[in-house]
Design a protein around this motif. Structure first.
Motif, PDB file in Angstrom:
ATOM      1  N   UNK A  27       0.017   4.304   1.906  1.00 32.63           N
ATOM      2  CA  UNK A  27      -0.793   5.251   2.674  1.00 32.63           C
ATOM      3  C   UNK A  27      -1.587   4.540   3.764  1.00 32.63           C
ATOM      4  N   UNK A  28      -1.958   3.282   3.514  1.00 31.03           N
ATOM      5  CA  UNK A  28      -2.627   2.518   4.566  1.00 31.03           C
ATOM      6  C   UNK A  28      -1.715   2.242   5.739  1.00 31.03           C
ATOM      7  N   UNK A  29      -0.476   1.908   5.438  1.00 33.44           N
ATOM      8  CA  UNK A  29       0.497   1.665   6.512  1.00 33.44           C
ATOM      9  C   UNK A  29       0.744   2.960   7.293  1.00 33.44           C
ATOM     10  N   UNK A  30       0.940   4.057   6.583  1.00 30.64           N
ATOM     11  CA  UNK A  30       1.178   5.334   7.241  1.00 30.64           C
ATOM     12  C   UNK A  30      -0.023   5.750   8.076  1.00 30.64           C
ATOM     13  N   UNK A  46      -6.215   7.060   3.824  1.00 22.75           N
ATOM     14  CA  UNK A  46      -5.955   6.107   2.749  1.00 22.75           C
ATOM     15  C   UNK A  46      -6.681   6.502   1.463  1.00 22.75           C
ATOM     16  N   UNK A  47      -7.934   6.903   1.581  1.00 22.47           N
ATOM     17  CA  UNK A  47      -8.726   7.235   0.401  1.00 22.47           C
ATOM     18  C   UNK A  47      -8.245   8.517  -0.265  1.00 22.47           C
ATOM     19  N   UNK A 194      -3.069  -2.600   6.468  1.00 20.84           N
ATOM     20  CA  UNK A 194      -4.410  -2.010   6.439  1.00 20.84           C
ATOM     21  C   UNK A 194      -5.143  -2.278   5.127  1.00 20.84           C
ATOM     22  N   UNK A 195      -4.457  -2.203   4.006  1.00 21.28           N
ATOM     23  CA  UNK A 195      -5.092  -2.338   2.697  1.00 21.28           C
ATOM     24  C   UNK A 195      -5.136  -3.770   2.186  1.00 21.28           C
ATOM     25  N   UNK A 196      -4.679  -4.722   2.966  1.00 25.19           N
ATOM     26  CA  UNK A 196      -4.561  -6.093   2.486  1.00 25.19           C
ATOM     27  C   UNK A 196      -5.884  -6.819   2.331  1.00 25.19           C
TER      28      UNK A 196
END
Length: 243
Positions: A27-30, A46-47, A194-196
Motif C-alpha cells: 500500500x505504501x508503494x501504491x 498507507x494507514x 515508502x514503508x522502508x
C-alpha cells in the motif's frame, strides 16, 4: 494447552506476518504511485490499508494461532501466563518469533515482486532519532494495553476491529508512524520504498519496542493483577480443534 498442531500455528503466524507486511509495503508503494506529490495523502492511504488488512488477517488466522504476528505480543503472552500456566510456552514463543520474523521478511519480498521491483532492496530511509524511539515506546505499550485489556474483560472478539483501528490511528499520533512490532521492523528493512527503514535504524526501533514491552507489561500488572488468566485469549482465542 494447545490442541492445534504446532506446525499449523507456526504456519498461521508466518503467513499472517507475511501478508501484514505485504499490505504495509504494497500500500505504501501504491500510495506513492497514485499520489506522488502529497506525503500526507500517502500516509493516509498507507494507514487505512494497513488497518483494514490487519483486522482481516486477525479474523483469518486468529482461530489457529491467536494471530499475534508480533514478537512483543507473544513475549508478553508468555511472561504474563507463567504464574497461571497459560499462554505460550517457551518453545511456542521461540517458534512464534522465528515464524513472525521470517514471514515479515517474506512479505517485503512479495510486495517488491508484485510491484516489479527487485526482490530485496534494502531501505535507505534513516529513522534514527530519540523522538522516533519515544514514539515506538508509546505505540508498543499502548498496543499491549489494548490487546490484554480486551482479553481480560472478555472482549477478545473485538480485537480485529480494535487492533486495526489502534494501529491505523497510531500511524498519525506517533512520531514513528507506529511500527510497534520487531518482526515488521526487520521485514520493512528489505524494501527501499515508502514503508522502508534503513537496516542501521532497525536496532534502535527494536530496543524501543522492547522498552514498550516492559512498560506495557508493568502497567498491565498494575491495572489487572490477574491478567495472566487471560493469556490463552491473546490476541484471539484459538479454537480447540483436533491436531
Amino acid at each position: 494447552m494447545h490442541t492445534i498442531a504446532a506446525w499449523r500455528r507456526l504456519l498461521a503466524e508466518f503467513t499472517g506476518a507475511a501478508l501484514l507486511v505485504t499490505a504495509v509495503v504494497g500500500s505504501g508503494i501504491m500510495a506513492t504511485t497514485l499520489s506522488p506529490d502529497d506525503v500526507g495523502l500517502q500516509l493516509l492511504q498507507n494507514s487505512v490499508a494497513t488497518a483494514f488488512a490487519l483486522g482481516a488477517l486477525i479474523l483469518t488466522f486468529g482461530p489457529v494461532s491467536g494471530a499475534h504476528f508480533n514478537p512483543v505480543v507473544s513475549a508478553a503472552d508468555w511472561f504474563l501466563g507463567r504464574r497461571t500456566k497459560s499462554g505460550l510456552s517457551g518453545a511456542d514463543l521461540a517458534g512464534y518469533v522465528a515464524a513472525q520474523t521470517a514471514g515479515a521478511i517474506a512479505g517485503s519480498v512479495l510486495a517488491n515482486l508484485m510491484f516489479d521491483l527487485a526482490p530485496v532492496t534494502f531501505s535507505g530511509k534513516d529513522r534514527t532519532a530519540g523522538h522516533l524511539w519515544l514514539g515506538e515506546i508509546v505505540a508498543t505499550a499502548g498496543l499491549l494495553l489494548l490487546i490484554f485489556a480486551l482479553a481480560r474483560s472478555g472482549r477478545a472478539a473485538l480485537a480485529p476491529a480494535a487492533v486495526g483501528a489502534y494501529i491505523g490511528a497510531a500511524y498519525w499520533f506517533t512520531s514513528s508512524t507506529s511500527f510497534a512490532n520487531p518482526a515488521v521492523t526487520i521485514g520493512r528493512a528489505f524494501t527501499d520504498t515508502f514503508a522502508g527503514i534503513a537496516p542501521a535504524s532497525v536496532p534502535g526501533f527494536v530496543i524501543a519496542q522492547l522498552a514498550g514491552l516492559l512498560i506495557g507489561v508493568g502497567l498491565l500488572l498494575a491495572l489487572y493483577p490477574n491478567i495472566g488468566q487471560a493469556a490463552d485469549d491473546i490476541v484471539v482465542p484459538t479454537e480447540r480443534l483436533p491436531s
